[in-house]
Scaffold this motif. Structure first.
Motif, PDB file in Angstrom:
ATOM      1  N   CYS A  33      -6.188 -54.010 -16.755  1.00 52.60           N
ATOM      2  CA  CYS A  33      -6.180 -53.140 -15.568  1.00 52.60           C
ATOM      3  C   CYS A  33      -7.599 -53.024 -15.009  1.00 52.60           C
ATOM      4  N   ARG A  91      -6.192 -44.244 -20.617  1.00 55.68           N
ATOM      5  CA  ARG A  91      -6.499 -45.218 -21.671  1.00 55.68           C
ATOM      6  C   ARG A  91      -7.974 -45.218 -22.035  1.00 55.68           C
ATOM      7  N   ILE A  99      -5.800 -39.192 -16.093  1.00 54.26           N
ATOM      8  CA  ILE A  99      -5.121 -39.678 -14.888  1.00 54.26           C
ATOM      9  C   ILE A  99      -4.893 -41.179 -15.043  1.00 54.26           C
TER      10      ILE A  99
HETATM   11  S1  SF4 Z   1      -4.071 -45.483 -17.692  1.00 52.62           S
HETATM   12 FE1  SF4 Z   1      -5.902 -46.614 -17.154  1.00 52.62          FE
HETATM   13  S2  SF4 Z   1      -5.565 -48.669 -18.010  1.00 52.62           S
HETATM   14 FE2  SF4 Z   1      -3.579 -47.681 -17.876  1.00 52.62          FE
HETATM   15  S3  SF4 Z   1      -2.793 -48.354 -15.886  1.00 52.62           S
HETATM   16 FE3  SF4 Z   1      -3.729 -46.325 -15.638  1.00 52.62          FE
HETATM   17  S4  SF4 Z   1      -5.781 -46.771 -14.903  1.00 52.62           S
HETATM   18 FE4  SF4 Z   1      -4.981 -48.650 -15.840  1.00 52.62          FE
END
Ligand code: SF4
Length: 330
Positions: free
Chosen positions: A122, A133, A138
């Motif tokens: 991502c 993550r 958010i």
């Molecule tokens: S939590 Fe972070 S890594 Fe996962 S999709 Fe959302 S922005 Fe991307």
């Protein structure tokens, strides 16, 4: 990049001791093509203590089992798998899938274990945004540009797609893995290894390997007579890029009748997405030129695309049709 310390254990047991000592501050360092970029990207969950397992001598091999299957050490390079004569003969679909991973340079550096356990790509995470993550509260992927790296099949906190190609191909072959930890070796299927986002040791990750465990081996059962498989992948460019969508298909045939089927999509969900509705539809059907159109009606009924990624579902269905057509024509 933050300061790091590197350990170079010479045995699995020593590596597990070091990982246990440092907890989630430590991480396994193998090919480095994911880990070093995580460090460069300044991700909060990137480790401070790298446990370099490349000196451990017995983790890089491709061996036939007495039963006719294959064992592959976790440190085996992706290029070695892509170029293996043994694998090309027994599992041509696997070799085909590995030849489509990234670029020749990266296949020479990346390991099988690293590909299976890689972090999501991502752009918000890799840009060090403070998302779920990365220790925040958010998901930017759910609300921002989600056209490439994000799930079209729903999500919980994190909407990033599982990025690997090895896992969908290996799930189609019913492969299993061995994981070494403080209590010994445990075994599970590749499907169980990468169940999609879950909290493990206080971190969101796509796989179930704990902080003090090491993936050591992948085991592929012997190929059955009458098994045919295909791997299809769409990506923005012909090399380097991750799948916008991929489809690994495996059909167990009796003459032209499908006795069993595996249908696993990549690049569209937080895990390799096994499409059991299509698998059930295909059972006992005759493999023929018009089967693809009928199978599409059963495919991906649970799709839940985000604002910009509905096209992933169209791509995945197109790959399913293309794979079935090729198998029907072969
Ligand atoms: S939590 Fe972070 S890594 Fe996962 S999709 Fe959302 S922005 Fe991307």
């Amino acid at each position: 990049m933050k300061k790091i310390s590197v350990y170079r254990p010479t045995s699995i047991e020593e590596a597990i001791q070091i990982l246990s000592l440092h907890g989630t501050d430590a991480g396994v360092y193998a090919g480095g093509t994911d880990l070093l970029i995580r460090l460069k990207n300044r991700l909060k969950q990137a480790p401070t203590f790298l446990v370099d397992i490349k000196k451990i001598g017995n983790l890089r091999y491709i061996k036939e089992t007495p039963q006719g299957g294959v064992q592959i050490g976790a440190l085996t390079k992706l290029a070695e798998i892509a170029e293996s004569d043994v694998l090309a003969k027994k599992y041509p679909m696997l070799v085909q899938a590995f030849k489509m991973i990234s670029s020749p340079e990266l296949r020479n550096a990346s390991t099988l274990g690293g590909d299976l356990l890689q972090e999501v790509w991502c752009q918000y995470l890799r840009g060090a945004y403070s998302c779920w993550r990365n220790g925040g509260y958010i998901c930017y992927g759910a609300i921002g540009d989600n056209s490439y790296y994000h799930s079209a099949m729903g999500g919980r906190l994190c909407y990033a797609v599982y990025p690997g190609d090895a896992a969908p191909a290996l799930i189609t072959l019913d492969a299993t893995v061995k994981i070494a930890g403080p209590s010994g070796i445990k075994e599970m299927s590749v499907e169980q290894l990468v169940p999609g986002d879950m909290m493990v040791d206080g971190r969101i990750q796509s796989h179930v390997v704990r902080f003090n465990e090491i993936l050591t081996e992948v085991v592929i059962p012997p190929p059955n007579a009458g098994f045919r498989a295909s791997f299809e992948k769409l990506r923005p460019r012909g090399v380097w890029d991750f799948a916008m969508a991929s489809a690994a298909l495996g059909l167990q045939l009796r003459d032209r009748t499908i006795e069993d089927a595996r249908v696993v999509f990549g690049g569209i969900a937080g895990k390799p997405y096994r499409e059991r509705a299509v698998e059930a539809f295909l059972k006992e059907k005759t493999l023929s030129a018009d089967l693809a159109n009928q199978a599409l009606a059963a495919a991906l009924a649970n799709a839940a695309p985000l604002k910009y990624n509905a096209t992933k579902i169209d791509m995945a269905k197109g790959l399913l049709a293309s794979g079935l057509d090729k198998l029907a024509a072969s």
